[in-house]
Design a protein around this motif. Structure first.
Motif, PDB file in Angstrom:
ATOM      1  N   MET A  85       3.716 -44.327 -32.693  1.00  0.00           N
ATOM      2  CA  MET A  85       4.842 -44.756 -33.506  1.00  0.00           C
ATOM      3  C   MET A  85       6.086 -44.965 -32.635  1.00  0.00           C
ATOM      4  O   MET A  85       6.809 -45.936 -32.788  1.00  0.00           O
ATOM      5  CB  MET A  85       5.131 -43.710 -34.589  1.00  0.00           C
ATOM      6  CG  MET A  85       6.261 -44.071 -35.524  1.00  0.00           C
ATOM      7  SD  MET A  85       6.490 -42.885 -36.867  1.00  0.00           S
ATOM      8  CE  MET A  85       6.734 -41.365 -35.988  1.00  0.00           C
ATOM      9  N   PHE A  86       6.308 -44.055 -31.684  1.00  0.00           N
ATOM     10  CA  PHE A  86       7.458 -44.169 -30.796  1.00  0.00           C
ATOM     11  C   PHE A  86       7.354 -45.417 -29.931  1.00  0.00           C
ATOM     12  O   PHE A  86       8.337 -46.135 -29.740  1.00  0.00           O
ATOM     13  CB  PHE A  86       7.577 -42.916 -29.923  1.00  0.00           C
ATOM     14  CG  PHE A  86       8.739 -42.956 -28.981  1.00  0.00           C
ATOM     15  CD1 PHE A  86      10.027 -42.797 -29.458  1.00  0.00           C
ATOM     16  CD2 PHE A  86       8.543 -43.169 -27.631  1.00  0.00           C
ATOM     17  CE1 PHE A  86      11.099 -42.830 -28.603  1.00  0.00           C
ATOM     18  CE2 PHE A  86       9.606 -43.207 -26.769  1.00  0.00           C
ATOM     19  CZ  PHE A  86      10.892 -43.036 -27.248  1.00  0.00           C
ATOM     20  N   MET A  87       6.170 -45.699 -29.394  1.00  0.00           N
ATOM     21  CA  MET A  87       5.994 -46.897 -28.552  1.00  0.00           C
ATOM     22  C   MET A  87       6.175 -48.162 -29.376  1.00  0.00           C
ATOM     23  O   MET A  87       6.707 -49.154 -28.883  1.00  0.00           O
ATOM     24  CB  MET A  87       4.620 -46.880 -27.880  1.00  0.00           C
ATOM     25  CG  MET A  87       4.486 -45.788 -26.837  1.00  0.00           C
ATOM     26  SD  MET A  87       5.795 -45.809 -25.595  1.00  0.00           S
ATOM     27  CE  MET A  87       5.468 -47.343 -24.773  1.00  0.00           C
ATOM     28  N   GLY A  88       5.750 -48.154 -30.643  1.00  0.00           N
ATOM     29  CA  GLY A  88       5.998 -49.298 -31.515  1.00  0.00           C
ATOM     30  C   GLY A  88       7.478 -49.507 -31.736  1.00  0.00           C
ATOM     31  O   GLY A  88       7.969 -50.642 -31.733  1.00  0.00           O
ATOM     32  N   PHE A  89       8.221 -48.420 -31.895  1.00  0.00           N
ATOM     33  CA  PHE A  89       9.667 -48.517 -32.064  1.00  0.00           C
ATOM     34  C   PHE A  89      10.324 -49.068 -30.807  1.00  0.00           C
ATOM     35  O   PHE A  89      11.206 -49.912 -30.870  1.00  0.00           O
ATOM     36  CB  PHE A  89      10.248 -47.139 -32.409  1.00  0.00           C
ATOM     37  CG  PHE A  89      11.739 -47.125 -32.502  1.00  0.00           C
ATOM     38  CD1 PHE A  89      12.377 -47.705 -33.585  1.00  0.00           C
ATOM     39  CD2 PHE A  89      12.502 -46.544 -31.507  1.00  0.00           C
ATOM     40  CE1 PHE A  89      13.750 -47.703 -33.674  1.00  0.00           C
ATOM     41  CE2 PHE A  89      13.876 -46.532 -31.586  1.00  0.00           C
ATOM     42  CZ  PHE A  89      14.503 -47.119 -32.666  1.00  0.00           C
ATOM     43  N   VAL A  90       9.859 -48.618 -29.645  1.00  0.00           N
ATOM     44  CA  VAL A  90      10.426 -49.087 -28.382  1.00  0.00           C
ATOM     45  C   VAL A  90      10.172 -50.579 -28.210  1.00  0.00           C
ATOM     46  O   VAL A  90      11.068 -51.337 -27.835  1.00  0.00           O
ATOM     47  CB  VAL A  90       9.854 -48.279 -27.195  1.00  0.00           C
ATOM     48  CG1 VAL A  90      10.191 -48.935 -25.875  1.00  0.00           C
ATOM     49  CG2 VAL A  90      10.383 -46.863 -27.238  1.00  0.00           C
ATOM     50  N   SER A  91       8.936 -51.034 -28.502  1.00  0.00           N
ATOM     51  CA  SER A  91       8.645 -52.464 -28.344  1.00  0.00           C
ATOM     52  C   SER A  91       9.433 -53.293 -29.352  1.00  0.00           C
ATOM     53  O   SER A  91       9.872 -54.401 -29.044  1.00  0.00           O
ATOM     54  CB  SER A  91       7.146 -52.733 -28.475  1.00  0.00           C
ATOM     55  OG  SER A  91       6.704 -52.494 -29.788  1.00  0.00           O
ATOM     56  N   ILE A 135       0.303 -35.463 -32.099  1.00  0.00           N
ATOM     57  CA  ILE A 135       1.155 -36.036 -31.069  1.00  0.00           C
ATOM     58  C   ILE A 135       0.768 -37.472 -30.719  1.00  0.00           C
ATOM     59  O   ILE A 135       1.612 -38.276 -30.353  1.00  0.00           O
ATOM     60  CB  ILE A 135       1.170 -35.129 -29.814  1.00  0.00           C
ATOM     61  CG1 ILE A 135       2.352 -35.466 -28.911  1.00  0.00           C
ATOM     62  CG2 ILE A 135      -0.124 -35.203 -29.063  1.00  0.00           C
ATOM     63  CD1 ILE A 135       3.663 -35.040 -29.450  1.00  0.00           C
ATOM     64  N   GLU A 136      -0.516 -37.822 -30.875  1.00  0.00           N
ATOM     65  CA  GLU A 136      -0.939 -39.184 -30.543  1.00  0.00           C
ATOM     66  C   GLU A 136      -0.334 -40.208 -31.491  1.00  0.00           C
ATOM     67  O   GLU A 136       0.132 -41.253 -31.067  1.00  0.00           O
ATOM     68  CB  GLU A 136      -2.463 -39.286 -30.537  1.00  0.00           C
ATOM     69  CG  GLU A 136      -3.093 -38.661 -29.317  1.00  0.00           C
ATOM     70  CD  GLU A 136      -4.572 -38.948 -29.249  1.00  0.00           C
ATOM     71  OE1 GLU A 136      -5.026 -39.947 -29.846  1.00  0.00           O
ATOM     72  OE2 GLU A 136      -5.268 -38.165 -28.585  1.00  0.00           O
ATOM     73  N   SER A 137      -0.340 -39.921 -32.788  1.00  0.00           N
ATOM     74  CA  SER A 137       0.256 -40.867 -33.731  1.00  0.00           C
ATOM     75  C   SER A 137       1.767 -40.931 -33.554  1.00  0.00           C
ATOM     76  O   SER A 137       2.381 -41.987 -33.701  1.00  0.00           O
ATOM     77  CB  SER A 137      -0.088 -40.497 -35.175  1.00  0.00           C
ATOM     78  OG  SER A 137       0.573 -39.314 -35.557  1.00  0.00           O
ATOM     79  N   LEU A 138       2.385 -39.797 -33.186  1.00  0.00           N
ATOM     80  CA  LEU A 138       3.816 -39.803 -32.915  1.00  0.00           C
ATOM     81  C   LEU A 138       4.134 -40.665 -31.703  1.00  0.00           C
ATOM     82  O   LEU A 138       5.084 -41.453 -31.715  1.00  0.00           O
ATOM     83  CB  LEU A 138       4.326 -38.373 -32.696  1.00  0.00           C
ATOM     84  CG  LEU A 138       5.814 -38.227 -32.451  1.00  0.00           C
ATOM     85  CD1 LEU A 138       6.586 -38.585 -33.719  1.00  0.00           C
ATOM     86  CD2 LEU A 138       6.149 -36.811 -32.012  1.00  0.00           C
TER      87      LEU A 138
END
Length: 99
Positions: A53-59, A47-50
């Protein structure tokens, strides 16, 4: 490959119970849903890498939105300036910016 086969068998079973046949449009739709769900399970175990990855997509999307807004505002400003110059020229005033 085993996950895809399991999704196909589950979709066929659901379609057979609901429609009376294993081959139907519903079976294809159910197969897609089952396959995507089963393929997502290993990703959810870390879940941490997910989350990273999600926060990178948001930024990334925030940066794209900032650039898009800047381009939109610049285009709107240029169009407004052009409209102002045309309006002033039509009224007989020769603005300095018109050259």
């Amino acid at each position: 490959m085993a996950l895809v086969a399991m999704a196909a068998l589950m979709a066929g079973a659901i379609s057979w119970l609901a429609m009376g046949t294993m081959l139907s449009v519903m079976a294809a739709e159910t197969f897609i849903v089952m396959a995507v769900g089963l393929l997502a399970v290993p990703r959810l175990q870390d879940i941490e890498s997910l989350a990273t990855m999600f926060m990178g997509f948001v930024s990334l999307t925030e940066n794209v939105m900032v650039v898009a807004m800047a381009v939109w505002m610049a285009t709107g400003s240029a169009m407004s300036l052009r409209t102002l110059i045309r309006w002033l020229q039509a009224s007989g005033v020769r603005p300095v910016l018109a050259g």
